[in-house]
Design a protein around this motif. Structure first.
Motif, PDB file in Angstrom:
ATOM      1  N   ARG A 147      10.017  25.817  14.526  1.00  0.00           N
ATOM      2  CA  ARG A 147      10.469  27.032  15.217  1.00  0.00           C
ATOM      3  C   ARG A 147       9.949  27.064  16.654  1.00  0.00           C
ATOM      4  O   ARG A 147      10.580  27.652  17.527  1.00  0.00           O
ATOM      5  N   TYR A 187      14.820  31.905  21.422  1.00  0.00           N
ATOM      6  CA  TYR A 187      15.486  31.078  20.398  1.00  0.00           C
ATOM      7  C   TYR A 187      16.772  30.432  20.903  1.00  0.00           C
ATOM      8  O   TYR A 187      17.715  30.184  20.150  1.00  0.00           O
ATOM      9  N   PHE A 213      17.512  36.945  11.381  1.00  0.00           N
ATOM     10  CA  PHE A 213      16.349  36.700  12.233  1.00  0.00           C
ATOM     11  C   PHE A 213      15.930  37.965  12.975  1.00  0.00           C
ATOM     12  O   PHE A 213      14.740  38.265  13.096  1.00  0.00           O
ATOM     13  N   GLY A 252      17.657  26.894  19.408  1.00  0.00           N
ATOM     14  CA  GLY A 252      18.053  27.025  18.004  1.00  0.00           C
ATOM     15  C   GLY A 252      19.468  27.565  17.855  1.00  0.00           C
ATOM     16  O   GLY A 252      20.256  27.071  17.039  1.00  0.00           O
ATOM     17  N   ASP A 287      12.541  25.145  18.485  1.00  0.00           N
ATOM     18  CA  ASP A 287      13.820  25.850  18.455  1.00  0.00           C
ATOM     19  C   ASP A 287      13.805  27.114  19.315  1.00  0.00           C
ATOM     20  O   ASP A 287      14.859  27.602  19.729  1.00  0.00           O
ATOM     21  N   SER A 288      12.616  27.652  19.570  1.00  0.00           N
ATOM     22  CA  SER A 288      12.503  28.872  20.366  1.00  0.00           C
ATOM     23  C   SER A 288      12.589  28.609  21.869  1.00  0.00           C
ATOM     24  O   SER A 288      12.647  29.558  22.659  1.00  0.00           O
ATOM     25  N   ASN A 308       9.570  25.487   9.519  1.00  0.00           N
ATOM     26  CA  ASN A 308       9.043  26.613  10.286  1.00  0.00           C
ATOM     27  C   ASN A 308       8.083  26.178  11.381  1.00  0.00           C
ATOM     28  O   ASN A 308       7.894  26.907  12.357  1.00  0.00           O
ATOM     29  N   ARG A 341      19.802  24.147  12.800  1.00  0.00           N
ATOM     30  CA  ARG A 341      18.944  24.073  13.977  1.00  0.00           C
ATOM     31  C   ARG A 341      18.073  22.837  13.822  1.00  0.00           C
ATOM     32  O   ARG A 341      18.126  22.147  12.782  1.00  0.00           O
TER      33      ARG A 341
END
Length: 267
Positions: A125, A134, A30, A137, A128-129, A122, A149
């Motif tokens: 995300r 992040y 990442f 996540g 998850d952020s 995605n 995640r």
């Protein structure tokens, strides 16, 4: 948390074994992807600044640059939002960072990631952020038994290690045949959308063909080649009509090479 091994029995009753990717390798991948995106974002902003400065004698900060700025913002949004989605679907579950770290995203059933799963994964995300950097996540990946995640849970995906390359491995009979014929994956022009239509069932068919290639008599191999070609090649929009026996064999052997990378998992 230690990285675990996972055995999966596919709907086709094929047993696959994977090594799950943990927080360390996923975080490293990442970071690589983010550094790449930051670099591209900076280049785009610099280009905007240079272009706009060259179009007017006024200082950049007092220019009427609302339209170019809006276009740039949209471009950056598409780039940053679509990078992971596009790479994971079209590159076999691998972004550039994941490829460098030797990991990939796959479905829970062992199949390659689908378009819908890549989109959902995605899209999540954003969650998850939260709350920053992040954090959610990373916490999920660390504590989840399969290092997932939230995006993986919702999309039904998981991240696994690529198979390890075997140094000085003896070539199999079919690999020797492909080498003698001088065939490579570039010898068959197939678009990504068509390849995505081939699943585990088609992989089992082409792998069976490759295993039996040298075991059959010439007449039986000719018939077997015709049968397999008539089943598989139309699915990837390739014509079989008018092709010689050798051309059909070559097309199937190259297709085997292409699918092998996605479907032949080894630890």
């Amino acid at each position: 948390m230690n990285e675990d091994h996972l055995d999966i029995k596919t709907p086709e009753y094929v047993s696959l074994q994977f090594q799950l990717a943990g927080l360390g390798s996923r975080a490293a991948a990442f970071i690589i992807d983010q550094l790449l995106l930051m670099t591209i974002n900076a280049i785009i902003v610099v280009i905007l600044f240079v272009v706009m400065s060259g179009m007017s004698s006024l200082p950049f900060f007092i220019m009427d640059n609302s339209i170019p700025l809006a276009i740039t913002i949209i471009l950056l949004f598409i780039l940053n939002g679509g990078y992971f989605f596009a790479f994971e679907f079209f590159s076999g579950g691998r972004t550039i960072g994941k490829k460098l770290m030797g990991i990939r995203v796959i479905q829970e059933n062992g199949h390659s990631i689908t378009l819908l799963s890549s989109f959902i994964r995605n899209l999540m995300r954003i969650v998850d952020s939260l709350p920053v950097s992040y954090f959610l996540g990373m916490i999920m990946i660390f504590f989840h038994s399969k290092h997932k995640r939230l995006g993986d849970i919702v999309a039904g995906t998981m991240v696994v290690h690529e198979r390890k390359a075997k140094m000085k491995r003896k070539l199999s009979p079919i690999e020797k045949e492909i080498q003698v014929r001088g065939l490579t994956v570039k010898d068959l022009s197939v678009d990504d959308w068509s390849l995505k239509s081939l699943g585990m069932k088609e992989w089992k068919l082409i792998s069976t063909y490759s295993r039996r290639f040298h075991q059959l008599s010439l007449n039986d191999r000719r018939d077997f080649t015709k049968q397999i070609a008539d089943i598989l090649l139309p699915k990837i929009r390739l014509e079989t009509e008018g092709k010689t026996e050798e051309e059909l064999e070559n097309m199937l052997l190259v297709l085997y090479l292409i699918l092998k990378e996605d479907w032949e998992f080894e630890l």
